[in-house]
Design a protein around this motif. Structure first.
Motif, PDB file in Angstrom:
ATOM      1  N   GLY A  63       1.028  -1.181  -0.127  1.00  0.00           N
ATOM      2  CA  GLY A  63       0.232  -0.075  -0.073  1.00  0.00           C
ATOM      3  C   GLY A  63       0.793   1.394  -0.020  1.00  0.00           C
ATOM      4  N   PHE A  64       1.804   1.136   0.946  1.00  0.00           N
ATOM      5  CA  PHE A  64       2.761   2.381   0.813  1.00  0.00           C
ATOM      6  C   PHE A  64       3.347   2.534  -0.405  1.00  0.00           C
ATOM      7  CE2 PHE A  64       6.809   4.503   1.832  1.00  0.00           C
ATOM      8  CZ  PHE A  64       6.408   5.614   2.743  1.00  0.00           C
ATOM      9  N   ALA A  65       4.110   1.536  -0.961  1.00  0.00           N
ATOM     10  CA  ALA A  65       4.971   1.773  -2.248  1.00  0.00           C
ATOM     11  C   ALA A  65       4.142   1.851  -3.322  1.00  0.00           C
ATOM     12  CB  ALA A  65       5.677   0.504  -2.494  1.00  0.00           C
ATOM     13  N   LEU A  67       1.476   3.996  -3.715  1.00  0.00           N
ATOM     14  CA  LEU A  67       1.206   5.558  -3.680  1.00  0.00           C
ATOM     15  C   LEU A  67       2.326   6.219  -3.544  1.00  0.00           C
ATOM     16  CD1 LEU A  67      -2.284   5.544  -2.091  1.00  0.00           C
ATOM     17  CD2 LEU A  67      -1.398   5.339  -4.518  1.00  0.00           C
ATOM     18  N   LEU A  68       3.515   5.901  -3.277  1.00  0.00           N
ATOM     19  CA  LEU A  68       4.580   6.736  -2.808  1.00  0.00           C
ATOM     20  C   LEU A  68       4.991   7.569  -4.159  1.00  0.00           C
ATOM     21  CD1 LEU A  68       6.892   7.559  -0.535  1.00  0.00           C
ATOM     22  CD2 LEU A  68       8.265   5.959  -1.932  1.00  0.00           C
ATOM     23  N   VAL A  69       4.961   7.138  -5.285  1.00  0.00           N
ATOM     24  CA  VAL A  69       5.554   7.951  -6.558  1.00  0.00           C
ATOM     25  C   VAL A  69       4.344   9.073  -6.692  1.00  0.00           C
ATOM     26  CG1 VAL A  69       5.727   7.824  -9.012  1.00  0.00           C
ATOM     27  CG2 VAL A  69       6.972   6.045  -7.607  1.00  0.00           C
ATOM     28  N   PRO A  70       2.961   8.642  -6.838  1.00  0.00           N
ATOM     29  CA  PRO A  70       2.159   9.845  -7.035  1.00  0.00           C
ATOM     30  C   PRO A  70       2.401  10.891  -5.908  1.00  0.00           C
ATOM     31  CG  PRO A  70       1.253   7.797  -7.306  1.00  0.00           C
ATOM     32  CD  PRO A  70       2.425   7.423  -6.564  1.00  0.00           C
ATOM     33  N   PHE A  71       2.610  10.380  -4.638  1.00  0.00           N
ATOM     34  CA  PHE A  71       2.866  11.460  -3.503  1.00  0.00           C
ATOM     35  C   PHE A  71       3.963  12.515  -3.922  1.00  0.00           C
ATOM     36  CE2 PHE A  71       5.234  12.175   0.338  1.00  0.00           C
ATOM     37  CZ  PHE A  71       4.532  13.220   0.853  1.00  0.00           C
ATOM     38  N   LEU A  72       5.293  11.725  -4.159  1.00  0.00           N
ATOM     39  CA  LEU A  72       6.456  12.368  -4.703  1.00  0.00           C
ATOM     40  C   LEU A  72       6.245  13.236  -5.611  1.00  0.00           C
ATOM     41  CD1 LEU A  72       9.111   9.533  -4.001  1.00  0.00           C
ATOM     42  CD2 LEU A  72       8.454  11.610  -2.420  1.00  0.00           C
ATOM     43  N   LEU A  73       5.288  13.093  -6.689  1.00  0.00           N
ATOM     44  CA  LEU A  73       4.854  13.875  -7.724  1.00  0.00           C
ATOM     45  C   LEU A  73       4.025  14.866  -7.479  1.00  0.00           C
ATOM     46  CD1 LEU A  73       4.795  11.302 -10.844  1.00  0.00           C
ATOM     47  CD2 LEU A  73       6.577  12.900 -10.169  1.00  0.00           C
ATOM     48  N   GLY A  74       3.441  15.037  -6.290  1.00  0.00           N
ATOM     49  CA  GLY A  74       2.580  16.079  -5.816  1.00  0.00           C
ATOM     50  C   GLY A  74       1.031  15.755  -5.958  1.00  0.00           C
ATOM     51  N   GLY A  75       0.901  14.626  -6.513  1.00  0.00           N
ATOM     52  CA  GLY A  75      -0.508  14.292  -7.029  1.00  0.00           C
ATOM     53  C   GLY A  75      -1.580  13.707  -5.933  1.00  0.00           C
ATOM     54  N   MET A  76      -0.795  13.368  -4.589  1.00  0.00           N
ATOM     55  CA  MET A  76      -1.768  13.245  -3.457  1.00  0.00           C
ATOM     56  C   MET A  76      -0.953  13.487  -2.265  1.00  0.00           C
ATOM     57  SD  MET A  76      -1.753   9.079  -3.419  1.00  0.00           S
ATOM     58  CE  MET A  76      -2.810   9.070  -4.673  1.00  0.00           C
ATOM     59  N   GLY A  77      -1.750  13.747  -0.971  1.00  0.00           N
ATOM     60  CA  GLY A  77      -1.058  13.992   0.125  1.00  0.00           C
ATOM     61  C   GLY A  77      -0.580  12.781   0.952  1.00  0.00           C
ATOM     62  N   GLY A  78       0.231  12.973   1.858  1.00  0.00           N
ATOM     63  CA  GLY A  78       0.875  11.929   2.686  1.00  0.00           C
ATOM     64  C   GLY A  78      -0.258  11.211   3.444  1.00  0.00           C
ATOM     65  N   GLY A  79      -1.250  11.815   3.894  1.00  0.00           N
ATOM     66  CA  GLY A  79      -2.244  10.985   4.570  1.00  0.00           C
ATOM     67  C   GLY A  79      -2.950   9.855   3.810  1.00  0.00           C
ATOM     68  N   ALA A  86      -2.022   1.596   6.066  1.00  0.00           N
ATOM     69  CA  ALA A  86      -2.760   1.084   6.990  1.00  0.00           C
ATOM     70  C   ALA A  86      -3.964  -0.004   6.614  1.00  0.00           C
ATOM     71  CB  ALA A  86      -3.264   2.386   7.904  1.00  0.00           C
ATOM     72  N   ALA A  87      -4.511   0.523   5.619  1.00  0.00           N
ATOM     73  CA  ALA A  87      -5.500  -0.499   5.109  1.00  0.00           C
ATOM     74  C   ALA A  87      -4.763  -2.050   4.754  1.00  0.00           C
ATOM     75  CB  ALA A  87      -6.369   0.038   4.025  1.00  0.00           C
TER      76      ALA A  87
END
Length: 170
Positions: A63-65, A67-79, A86-87
């Motif tokens: 789950g972490f891995a 979504l990590l790239v979209p987060f690093l590209l600014g496409g989503m938040g860390g939450g 967590a899910a």
């Protein structure tokens, strides 16, 4: 996926996250961290330390891995990243990857609808053309900070429900 404690508690986690994300535009750590630890504890209790912890950590990592790239590209938040991790600690690798896949489809449809409402079909064409040109030019896709942001917990939760309802059929 059969309905069990993992599914019920993941649904509560996702539902609570949607509420806080829509109301406060944040998914708090005080929600995701205890949920993650509880998921690991639950699986250790159910199937033992080696199998349970491995299942839970693998789901968390997937789950972490993913979504990590979209987060690093600014496409989503860390939450959002922490929520999916967590899910994953509750539902495991296969189910969390399905959750993300279905959530991405739902998120894309909602985003396209939001763009259409604001700018019509021309806006959708411009967004996709811009993304295509960014990818073609090997550039980081640009995120327009002036546009309304989609609380991504909503498509993730809808994606989870879709997986529970039709995921085993496809």
């Amino acid at each position: 996926m059969p309905v069990n404690a993992s599914v019920i508690l993941s649904s509560i986690l996702l539902g609570t996250s949607v509420y806080t994300d829509l109301k406060h535009r944040v998914i708090p750590n005080r929600l995701t961290l205890p949920a993650c630890l509880a998921g690991m504890g639950y699986h250790v209790w159910r199937t033992g330390i080696s199998d349970g912890l491995l299942f839970s950590i693998a789901g968390f990592a997937a789950g972490f891995a993913v979504l990590l790239v979209p987060f690093l590209l600014g496409g989503m938040g860390g939450g959002d990243v922490k929520l999916v991790a967590a899910a994953g600690s509750w539902i495991g690798t296969a189910a969390v990857l399905h959750l993300v896949l279905y959530g991405a489809v739902v998120g894309g449809l909602i985003a396209a609808w939001m763009i259409y409402k604001r700018s019509g079909i021309r806006g959708i064409k411009e967004v996709f053309l811009g993304l295509f040109l960014d990818i073609l030019g090997r550039q980081r896709p640009r995120v327009d900070s002036g546009n309304p942001r989609l609380p991504y917990s909503l498509p993730l939760a809808i994606g989870f429900v879709a997986y529970l309802m039709i995921g085993r059929i496809i």
